[in-house]
Write a protein that holds these residues in place. Structure first.
Motif, short mmCIF file in Angstrom:
data_model
loop_
_atom_site.label_atom_id
_atom_site.label_comp_id
_atom_site.label_asym_id
_atom_site.label_seq_id
_atom_site.Cartn_x
_atom_site.Cartn_y
_atom_site.Cartn_z
N LYS A 175 37.54 39.42 42.07
CA LYS A 175 37.03 40.48 42.93
C LYS A 175 35.52 40.57 42.74
O LYS A 175 35.05 40.79 41.64
CB LYS A 175 37.69 41.80 42.60
CG LYS A 175 39.18 41.78 42.91
CD LYS A 175 39.94 42.81 42.13
CE LYS A 175 41.44 42.68 42.42
NZ LYS A 175 42.26 43.23 41.39
N ASP B 83 41.83 47.04 39.58
CA ASP B 83 42.63 47.37 40.76
C ASP B 83 41.80 48.10 41.80
O ASP B 83 41.99 47.93 43.01
CB ASP B 83 43.83 48.25 40.38
CG ASP B 83 44.90 47.48 39.63
OD1 ASP B 83 44.95 46.24 39.79
OD2 ASP B 83 45.67 48.10 38.89
N CYS C 132 38.33 48.25 41.50
CA CYS C 132 37.00 47.64 41.49
C CYS C 132 35.91 48.59 41.01
O CYS C 132 34.77 48.54 41.50
CB CYS C 132 36.64 47.14 42.88
SG CYS C 132 37.90 46.14 43.66
N GLY D 120 36.68 48.97 50.36
CA GLY D 120 36.80 47.79 51.22
C GLY D 120 35.83 46.68 50.89
O GLY D 120 36.11 45.51 51.11
N CYS E 266 35.05 45.43 48.14
CA CYS E 266 35.56 44.45 47.17
C CYS E 266 36.98 44.01 47.54
O CYS E 266 37.68 43.40 46.74
CB CYS E 266 35.51 45.00 45.74
SG CYS E 266 36.82 46.16 45.34
N LYS E 267 37.39 44.33 48.77
CA LYS E 267 38.68 43.87 49.30
C LYS E 267 38.45 43.01 50.53
O LYS E 267 39.20 43.05 51.50
CB LYS E 267 39.56 45.07 49.66
CG LYS E 267 39.92 45.97 48.49
CD LYS E 267 40.81 45.28 47.48
CE LYS E 267 41.20 46.22 46.35
NZ LYS E 267 42.03 45.56 45.33
N GLU E 268 37.38 42.21 50.49
CA GLU E 268 37.03 41.26 51.55
C GLU E 268 36.85 41.95 52.90
O GLU E 268 37.17 41.39 53.95
CB GLU E 268 38.11 40.17 51.64
CG GLU E 268 38.25 39.37 50.35
CD GLU E 268 39.41 38.40 50.41
OE1 GLU E 268 40.46 38.76 51.00
OE2 GLU E 268 39.26 37.30 49.88
N LYS F 36 38.37 44.53 54.10
CA LYS F 36 39.54 45.25 54.63
C LYS F 36 39.34 46.76 54.44
O LYS F 36 38.77 47.19 53.45
CB LYS F 36 40.82 44.79 53.93
CG LYS F 36 41.12 43.30 54.11
CD LYS F 36 42.38 42.91 53.36
CE LYS F 36 42.67 41.42 53.50
NZ LYS F 36 41.73 40.59 52.72
N VAL G 51 40.31 49.44 53.06
CA VAL G 51 41.18 50.00 52.01
C VAL G 51 40.50 51.21 51.37
O VAL G 51 39.33 51.15 50.97
CB VAL G 51 41.48 48.94 50.93
CG1 VAL G 51 42.41 49.53 49.86
CG2 VAL G 51 42.11 47.70 51.56
N ILE H 48 47.35 53.91 47.73
CA ILE H 48 46.66 52.92 48.55
C ILE H 48 46.77 53.35 50.02
O ILE H 48 47.87 53.61 50.52
CB ILE H 48 47.29 51.52 48.39
CG1 ILE H 48 47.41 51.15 46.90
CG2 ILE H 48 46.48 50.48 49.17
CD1 ILE H 48 46.10 51.06 46.18
#
Length: 472
Positions: free
Chosen positions: A234, A270, A272, A331, A333-335, A337, A339, A389
């Motif tokens: 990540k 989890d 980040c 988001g 660090c979730k590419e 997305k 989140v 989440i």
């Protein structure tokens, strides 16, 4: 005869005084012995109590999941109604049972590097159903599409693929698919190379978290187990300035001699980011006195209330100019997305966040995060990490599955409760090797001091009484 008696009384008083003085002297000496022993045993090197439990935890750790089952999917798509949910679960997995690997010691910098293997085993006896239970949940790929591809022409193309795959805003998925991954029919039609597997925690099994590098505490006990660097898959460099800082430990232990005023900081890959806990209460855990530290509501506060969270406010419309609170955008660090994380059931969140969702019941006892830390050693003997989440869903005029929406939703997908408690055998060993010795030494100190004082006072009173009679 009178002289002998006086001498005996004086001798008794002297002995009592000596015992009292010895008890008083023993206290700081005993404290020094305790401190020396603790400092030795909490260092992360072979042969210590800390290292033995650090390499492979002796505590069974479970991660429970509750899935939000959507009750009115067609109504939401057609009328942009409130989303009605029912939580389903728990579905329980045993996690973090594998020993750390690739452990490398750096004696010059006093650090230890390692990887933490990821693996999850389903526990049917601790679950409300099977991994094949099927629920109606948000379609992760469809919801993320307009965020990842904001270009109108690209969205037109994606819309044709979504329609061709017969995908919609919501979908039916098994628990196993939602958690660990499934081949998405919409993404499978995309004509260029992309990952077609989608899951909230995909990939997880047979992967590893790290590389972590932590301080061993050999040269400075106040830094033991504190993370020096983290080089995970990540990419934390997405965060600007303060937000990519890694503070604290991994929460399994903290530097020893924990005081109630200390703020315990720890990093979770989890989400980040680093987060913190503050003292809440004193608790007795299996005969071991511990301090309970809790995650405060300020950890999820708006940037106006907590400036440290300014990096996690990236949508001024969604956040009402960064005044909303209770959710954090991770988001980056979730590419990319969309989140968002929060506490379960939007505990401590501003009313506007939960307003579009029906069926939530936030509860402090069930949904807060806490750590029970033994204050002398700094070892975490029990914990409960609870997180939710969520996915941001916005109207998209070029995507038919989303164009009927008239509002933004932060849709809860699931919440988890990761827990671990020191076992009975480990607790007994801890009492014998740590708290038992400390309590015994303390008892000896108090006993010597008390007996000495009582003897001194008693013999002095007797001596004075004897002298008084002799004068008469």
């Amino acid at each position: 005869m009178g002289c002998d008696r006086n001498c005996g009384l004086i001798a008794g008083a002297v002995i009592g005084a000596v015992l009292a003085v010895f008890g008083g002297i023993l206290m700081p000496v005993g404290d020094m012995l305790i401190e020396r022993t603790i400092k030795k045993e909490v260092v992360l090197e072979e042969g210590t109590i800390a290292y033995q439990n650090w390499v492979k935890t002796g505590t069974e750790i479970y991660r429970q999941f509750w899935i939000y089952d959507v009750q009115n999917p067609q109504e939401v798509v057609a009328n942009s109604s409130k989303i009605k949910v029912k939580q389903r679960g728990p579905y329980t997995y045993r996690v973090r049972y594998l020993a750390k690997k690739n452990i490398t010691h750096d004696p010059e910098n006093h650090t230890v590097s390692f990887l933490q293997p990821n693996e999850a085993i389903f526990e049917p006896s601790l679950s409300a159903g099977t991994e094949n239970d099927t629920w109606t949940v948000l379609n992760l790929a469809v919801a993320a599409a307009p965020h990842l591809y904001p270009n109108a022409f690209v969205q037109v193309v994606l819309n044709s693929l979504i329609k061709k795959s017969k995908s919609s805003m919501f979908q039916k998925r098994t628990v196993k698919e939602l958690l660990w991954g499934y081949k998405d029919p919409f993404l499978s039609l995309v004509p260029y190379p992309i990952s077609t597997t989608v899951g909230v925690f995909f990939p997880y099994n047979n992967t590893a978290d790290g590389v972590y590098t932590v301080f061993s505490g050999k040269d400075n006990i106040s830094q033991v187990a504190i993370i020096d660097t983290y080089k995970g898959k990540k990419n934390l460099s997405y965060w600007p300035s303060y937000c990519d800082m890694i503070n604290g430990t991994d929460a399994a232990s903290f530097p020893p001699f924990v005081e109630k005023t200390r703020v315990l900081r720890f990093f979770s890959s989890d989400i980040c980011r680093s987060i913190y806990a503050v003292f809440g209460a004193e608790i007795n855990l299996k005969g071991i006195p511990v301090y309970r530290f809790v995650l405060p509501s300020m950890a999820f506060a708006s940037p106006l209330q907590n400036p440290d969270n300014h990096c996690f406010c990236t949508e001024t419309v969604i956040s009402n100019n960064c005044t909303s609170y209770g959710v954090l955008d991770i988001g980056r660090c979730k590419e990319g997305k969309p989140v968002y994380i929060s506490l379960p059931h939007f505990l401590h969140a501003s009313p506007d966040i939960a307003e579009p969702i029906e069926g939530l019941n936030p509860n402090e006892d069930e949904h807060s995060t806490y750590l029970d830390v033994e204050p002398i050693t700094g070892f975490t003997l029990r914990f409960a990490k609870r997180l939710q989440i969520n996915i941001l869903v916005k109207p998209a005029k070029k995507i038919e599955a989303l164009k009927g929406l008239k509002r933004n939703y932060i849709v809860p997908i699931l919440w988890l409760n990761e827990t671990g408690t020191i076992g009975d055998e480990k607790a007994e060993m801890f009492r014998k090797r740590v708290t038992g010795k400390i309590n015994l030494l303390g008892l000896v100190e108090i006993t010597l001091l008390s007996v000495g004082v009582v003897m001194f006072v008693a013999f002095m009173i007797s001596y004075c009484a004897c002298r008084s009679k002799k004068v008469k």
